[in-house]
Write a protein that holds these residues in place. Structure first.
Motif, PDB file in Angstrom:
ATOM      1  N   PRO A  64      11.850 100.000  37.532  1.00  0.00           N
ATOM      2  CA  PRO A  64      10.864  99.045  37.367  1.00  0.00           C
ATOM      3  C   PRO A  64      10.753  98.014  36.267  1.00  0.00           C
ATOM      4  CG  PRO A  64      10.406 101.374  36.559  1.00  0.00           C
ATOM      5  CD  PRO A  64      11.802 101.078  37.184  1.00  0.00           C
ATOM      6  N   VAL A  65      11.586  98.333  35.245  1.00  0.00           N
ATOM      7  CA  VAL A  65      11.727  97.667  33.864  1.00  0.00           C
ATOM      8  C   VAL A  65      11.842  96.147  34.457  1.00  0.00           C
ATOM      9  CG1 VAL A  65      12.937  97.109  31.786  1.00  0.00           C
ATOM     10  CG2 VAL A  65      12.456  99.630  32.851  1.00  0.00           C
ATOM     11  N   GLN A  66      11.298  95.425  33.833  1.00  0.00           N
ATOM     12  CA  GLN A  66      11.498  93.812  34.197  1.00  0.00           C
ATOM     13  C   GLN A  66      12.177  93.027  32.991  1.00  0.00           C
ATOM     14  OE1 GLN A  66       7.776  92.010  35.541  1.00  0.00           O
ATOM     15  NE2 GLN A  66       7.502  93.968  37.109  1.00  0.00           N
ATOM     16  N   PRO A  67      12.891  92.194  33.392  1.00  0.00           N
ATOM     17  CA  PRO A  67      13.395  91.193  32.470  1.00  0.00           C
ATOM     18  C   PRO A  67      11.954  90.438  31.798  1.00  0.00           C
ATOM     19  CG  PRO A  67      14.593  90.642  34.464  1.00  0.00           C
ATOM     20  CD  PRO A  67      13.415  91.676  34.646  1.00  0.00           C
ATOM     21  N   VAL A  68      11.910  90.362  30.448  1.00  0.00           N
ATOM     22  CA  VAL A  68      10.700  89.768  30.012  1.00  0.00           C
ATOM     23  C   VAL A  68      11.241  89.357  28.593  1.00  0.00           C
ATOM     24  CG1 VAL A  68       9.883  92.214  29.249  1.00  0.00           C
ATOM     25  CG2 VAL A  68       8.285  90.210  29.090  1.00  0.00           C
ATOM     26  N   MET A  69      10.401  88.176  28.019  1.00  0.00           N
ATOM     27  CA  MET A  69      10.673  88.002  26.515  1.00  0.00           C
ATOM     28  C   MET A  69       9.358  87.721  25.953  1.00  0.00           C
ATOM     29  SD  MET A  69      12.726  84.833  24.977  1.00  0.00           S
ATOM     30  CE  MET A  69      11.969  83.465  26.169  1.00  0.00           C
ATOM     31  N   TRP A  70       9.216  87.790  24.783  1.00  0.00           N
ATOM     32  CA  TRP A  70       8.118  87.557  23.784  1.00  0.00           C
ATOM     33  C   TRP A  70       8.597  86.440  22.876  1.00  0.00           C
ATOM     34  CZ3 TRP A  70       9.202  92.495  25.330  1.00  0.00           C
ATOM     35  CH2 TRP A  70       8.269  92.994  26.407  1.00  0.00           C
ATOM     36  N   LYS A  71       8.200  85.291  22.745  1.00  0.00           N
ATOM     37  CA  LYS A  71       8.273  84.257  21.569  1.00  0.00           C
ATOM     38  C   LYS A  71       7.667  84.569  20.406  1.00  0.00           C
ATOM     39  CE  LYS A  71      10.329  80.789  22.519  1.00  0.00           C
ATOM     40  NZ  LYS A  71      11.909  80.477  22.510  1.00  0.00           N
TER      41      LYS A  71
ATOM     42  N   VAL B 241      14.211  91.430  27.020  1.00  0.00           N
ATOM     43  CA  VAL B 241      14.653  92.911  27.650  1.00  0.00           C
ATOM     44  C   VAL B 241      15.592  92.533  28.822  1.00  0.00           C
ATOM     45  CG1 VAL B 241      13.748  94.918  28.918  1.00  0.00           C
ATOM     46  CG2 VAL B 241      12.498  93.823  27.027  1.00  0.00           C
ATOM     47  N   VAL B 242      16.861  93.331  28.806  1.00  0.00           N
ATOM     48  CA  VAL B 242      17.475  92.983  29.869  1.00  0.00           C
ATOM     49  C   VAL B 242      17.567  94.534  30.618  1.00  0.00           C
ATOM     50  CG1 VAL B 242      20.025  92.850  30.561  1.00  0.00           C
ATOM     51  CG2 VAL B 242      19.193  91.580  28.708  1.00  0.00           C
ATOM     52  N   PRO B 243      17.075  94.646  31.611  1.00  0.00           N
ATOM     53  CA  PRO B 243      16.885  96.220  32.312  1.00  0.00           C
ATOM     54  C   PRO B 243      18.203  96.765  32.716  1.00  0.00           C
ATOM     55  CG  PRO B 243      15.366  94.512  33.430  1.00  0.00           C
ATOM     56  CD  PRO B 243      16.388  93.683  32.322  1.00  0.00           C
ATOM     57  N   SER B 244      18.303  97.914  32.881  1.00  0.00           N
ATOM     58  CA  SER B 244      19.580  98.530  33.478  1.00  0.00           C
ATOM     59  C   SER B 244      20.055  98.019  34.685  1.00  0.00           C
ATOM     60  CB  SER B 244      19.114 100.130  34.089  1.00  0.00           C
ATOM     61  OG  SER B 244      20.102 100.597  34.599  1.00  0.00           O
ATOM     62  N   TRP B 245      21.476  97.871  34.520  1.00  0.00           N
ATOM     63  CA  TRP B 245      22.299  97.208  35.514  1.00  0.00           C
ATOM     64  C   TRP B 245      21.957  95.874  35.980  1.00  0.00           C
ATOM     65  CZ3 TRP B 245      26.483  99.307  35.303  1.00  0.00           C
ATOM     66  CH2 TRP B 245      27.563  99.331  36.340  1.00  0.00           C
ATOM     67  N   TYR B 246      21.187  95.071  35.110  1.00  0.00           N
ATOM     68  CA  TYR B 246      21.036  93.490  35.688  1.00  0.00           C
ATOM     69  C   TYR B 246      22.043  92.870  35.131  1.00  0.00           C
ATOM     70  CZ  TYR B 246      16.013  93.278  37.173  1.00  0.00           C
ATOM     71  OH  TYR B 246      14.884  93.703  37.894  1.00  0.00           O
ATOM     72  N   ARG B 247      22.629  92.088  35.780  1.00  0.00           N
ATOM     73  CA  ARG B 247      23.991  91.424  35.277  1.00  0.00           C
ATOM     74  C   ARG B 247      23.383  90.229  34.645  1.00  0.00           C
ATOM     75  NH1 ARG B 247      26.674  91.073  40.014  1.00  0.00           N
ATOM     76  NH2 ARG B 247      28.309  92.530  39.583  1.00  0.00           N
ATOM     77  N   HIS B 248      24.043  89.873  33.294  1.00  0.00           N
ATOM     78  CA  HIS B 248      23.288  88.758  32.423  1.00  0.00           C
ATOM     79  C   HIS B 248      24.399  88.274  31.611  1.00  0.00           C
ATOM     80  CE1 HIS B 248      23.653  92.517  30.165  1.00  0.00           C
ATOM     81  NE2 HIS B 248      23.583  91.792  28.844  1.00  0.00           N
ATOM     82  N   PHE B 249      24.270  87.010  31.405  1.00  0.00           N
ATOM     83  CA  PHE B 249      25.157  86.244  30.190  1.00  0.00           C
ATOM     84  C   PHE B 249      24.420  85.553  29.107  1.00  0.00           C
ATOM     85  CE2 PHE B 249      24.940  81.859  31.289  1.00  0.00           C
ATOM     86  CZ  PHE B 249      24.886  82.110  32.673  1.00  0.00           C
ATOM     87  N   HIS B 250      24.851  85.405  27.958  1.00  0.00           N
ATOM     88  CA  HIS B 250      24.365  84.859  27.005  1.00  0.00           C
ATOM     89  C   HIS B 250      25.119  83.501  26.698  1.00  0.00           C
ATOM     90  CE1 HIS B 250      22.622  88.664  25.868  1.00  0.00           C
ATOM     91  NE2 HIS B 250      23.954  89.112  25.656  1.00  0.00           N
ATOM     92  N   HIS B 251      24.338  82.359  26.031  1.00  0.00           N
ATOM     93  CA  HIS B 251      25.124  81.340  25.813  1.00  0.00           C
ATOM     94  C   HIS B 251      24.537  80.930  24.366  1.00  0.00           C
ATOM     95  CE1 HIS B 251      26.898  77.282  25.666  1.00  0.00           C
ATOM     96  NE2 HIS B 251      25.745  76.567  25.328  1.00  0.00           N
TER      97      HIS B 251
ATOM     98  N   GLY C 120      18.760  88.496  35.703  1.00  0.00           N
ATOM     99  CA  GLY C 120      17.922  88.383  36.898  1.00  0.00           C
ATOM    100  C   GLY C 120      17.963  86.845  37.331  1.00  0.00           C
ATOM    101  N   ASP C 121      16.684  86.413  37.658  1.00  0.00           N
ATOM    102  CA  ASP C 121      16.569  85.144  38.036  1.00  0.00           C
ATOM    103  C   ASP C 121      15.945  84.203  37.156  1.00  0.00           C
ATOM    104  OD1 ASP C 121      13.950  86.028  38.424  1.00  0.00           O
ATOM    105  OD2 ASP C 121      13.804  85.574  40.377  1.00  0.00           O
ATOM    106  N   GLN C 122      16.123  84.692  35.675  1.00  0.00           N
ATOM    107  CA  GLN C 122      15.559  83.872  34.787  1.00  0.00           C
ATOM    108  C   GLN C 122      16.226  83.580  33.598  1.00  0.00           C
ATOM    109  OE1 GLN C 122      11.716  85.370  33.463  1.00  0.00           O
ATOM    110  NE2 GLN C 122      11.624  87.113  34.478  1.00  0.00           N
ATOM    111  N   PHE C 123      15.912  82.381  32.983  1.00  0.00           N
ATOM    112  CA  PHE C 123      16.690  82.082  31.667  1.00  0.00           C
ATOM    113  C   PHE C 123      15.722  82.225  30.509  1.00  0.00           C
ATOM    114  CE2 PHE C 123      19.215  79.491  34.951  1.00  0.00           C
ATOM    115  CZ  PHE C 123      20.379  79.599  34.191  1.00  0.00           C
ATOM    116  N   PHE C 124      16.088  82.989  29.448  1.00  0.00           N
ATOM    117  CA  PHE C 124      15.490  83.089  28.346  1.00  0.00           C
ATOM    118  C   PHE C 124      16.042  82.102  27.227  1.00  0.00           C
ATOM    119  CE2 PHE C 124      14.515  88.017  29.815  1.00  0.00           C
ATOM    120  CZ  PHE C 124      13.379  87.335  30.567  1.00  0.00           C
TER     121      PHE C 124
END
Ligand code: 1HN
Length: 348
Positions: free
Chosen positions: A42-49, A309-319, A296-300
């Motif tokens: 249930p953890v969601q990808p989320v950002m706090w600026k 936050v990057v939730p469990s087992w969500y594929r991600h990459f950084h640039h 997920g489907d977001q760009f932070f």
């Protein structure tokens, strides 16, 4: 295991109703959601600026004193875990403000805490009678069941990120806490004592650890940054992580904290990491630089002091648009000890 829910019949429904008062339920109705082929969180990808949160922190400073609040913290609550004071399933995170002249009274609890310093310079946190003076980028540990208090004797506000294993401790029903009679604990050791004893590749010859937490409870950014700076000269970038270090307990070589893994990574300018995922939902803090993370489907898009936050087992990459440094923490040590932790590096 991946089958569908069995058909509902009136006879079956009647049976479920009949057994419910006896605290019984049919497993076959829920099996597929209990045992999933891969993590479903249930953890969601989320950002706090930081620039968005900072004004609210300042307002909290006018709304309530550190004394009244005990800890003046704005909880970073994951939108997928509403009302649960959690940033991931197992971890708490919040931003704490301590104003000039304030103290946050001494207490201790079963939960372990980390502080990651975001803003200000020179306020202290005291652990077991030893003060540490905090600077941005420092990672500081409050081990389980150690007395701690904070104080700001400087002229400027201090803001840091608190990370605690409170949701995990509460899942296990193992919470204890108590206060001391005095608001501040007595200083029984000089600042720098634990660093001298344990943080220089040395330790007292007959010392035996009593707990699993690192006896070095402060990891100054100065040291961490210097390590990354020296290592980056070799240019042996990991495809998924750039250059990633974990904070360790020098007495054991294990993670610095038994329940929370802590990491610092450097991404060179214009580096893109290869897609990666792991089972430990992770909280990231940008320390330096600018860049973006796709999850997920977001760009932070992040810069200094932003948290995501990057939730469990969500594929991600950084640039990284500029040379960047990211601090991160997760419950990875717990998963590793229970033989549950997994990662997927693609082909890297
Ligand atoms: C706590 O004791 C502190 O000691 C900070 O500064 C945040 C969040 C939940 C529970 C206890 C502190 C906390 C906390």
């Amino acid at each position: 295991m991946e089958g569908s829910v069995p058909t509902h019949t009136t006879e079956r429904e009647a049976f479920y109703r009949e057994i419910a008062p006896g605290n019984l339920a049919p497993l076959w109705e829920v099996l597929h959601s209990l045992v999933t082929p891969e993590p479903v969180t249930p953890v969601q990808p989320v950002m706090w600026k930081y620039q968005d949160v900072r004004p609210f922190i300042e307002r909290a400073g006018r709304l309530i004193t550190a004394a009244e609040a005990e800890r003046r913290v704005l909880v970073l609550e994951n939108p997928g875990l509403k009302g649960r004071s959690s940033i991931t399933h197992s971890l708490f995170a919040g931003m704490q403000l301590i104003l000039p002249g304030e103290i946050a009274r001494a207490h201790r609890h079963a939960a372990s805490a980390l502080r990651f310093i975001l803003e200000g310079k020179g306020a202290y946190t005291a652990v077991d009678g030893e003060r540490t003076y905090m600077n941005p980028g420092d990672f500081i540990i409050t081990p389980s069941w150690t007395f701690h208090d904070h104080g700001n004797t400087t002229a400027t506000p201090m803001v840091w990120l608190d990370g605690l294993d409170v949701p995990l401790v509460n899942l296990l029903d193992t919470s204890f806490q108590e206060r001391t009679a005095a608001e501040s604990q007595e200083e029984t050791r000089h600042p720098g004592d634990s660093m001298a004893r344990f943080g220089a590749g040395l330790m007292p010859v007959d010392w035996k650890p009593k707990t699993r937490t690192s006896p070095v409870f402060t990891y100054p950014y100065e040291h961490t940054r210097a390590a990354l700076d020296t290592m980056k000269r070799e240019q042996d970038w990991d495809a998924c992580h750039g250059l990633k270090l974990k904070f360790i307990n020098p007495a054991t070589g294990e993670h610095a904290m038994p329940t929370i893994g802590t990491f610092m990574q450097l991404l060179p300018k214009e580096f893109s990491t290869a897609p990666y995922r792991s089972t430990d939902s992770t909280v990231y803090v940008c320390v330096e630089g600018r860049g973006l993370t796709h999850v997920g489907d977001q760009f932070f898009t992040w810069g200094p002091r932003d948290i995501f936050v990057v939730p469990s087992w969500y594929r991600h990459f950084h640039h990284a648009d500029e040379e960047s440094v990211l601090f991160s923490f997760s419950d990875r040590p717990v998963q590793e000890k229970l033989d549950l932790w997994r990662e997927d590096r693609g082909n890297h």
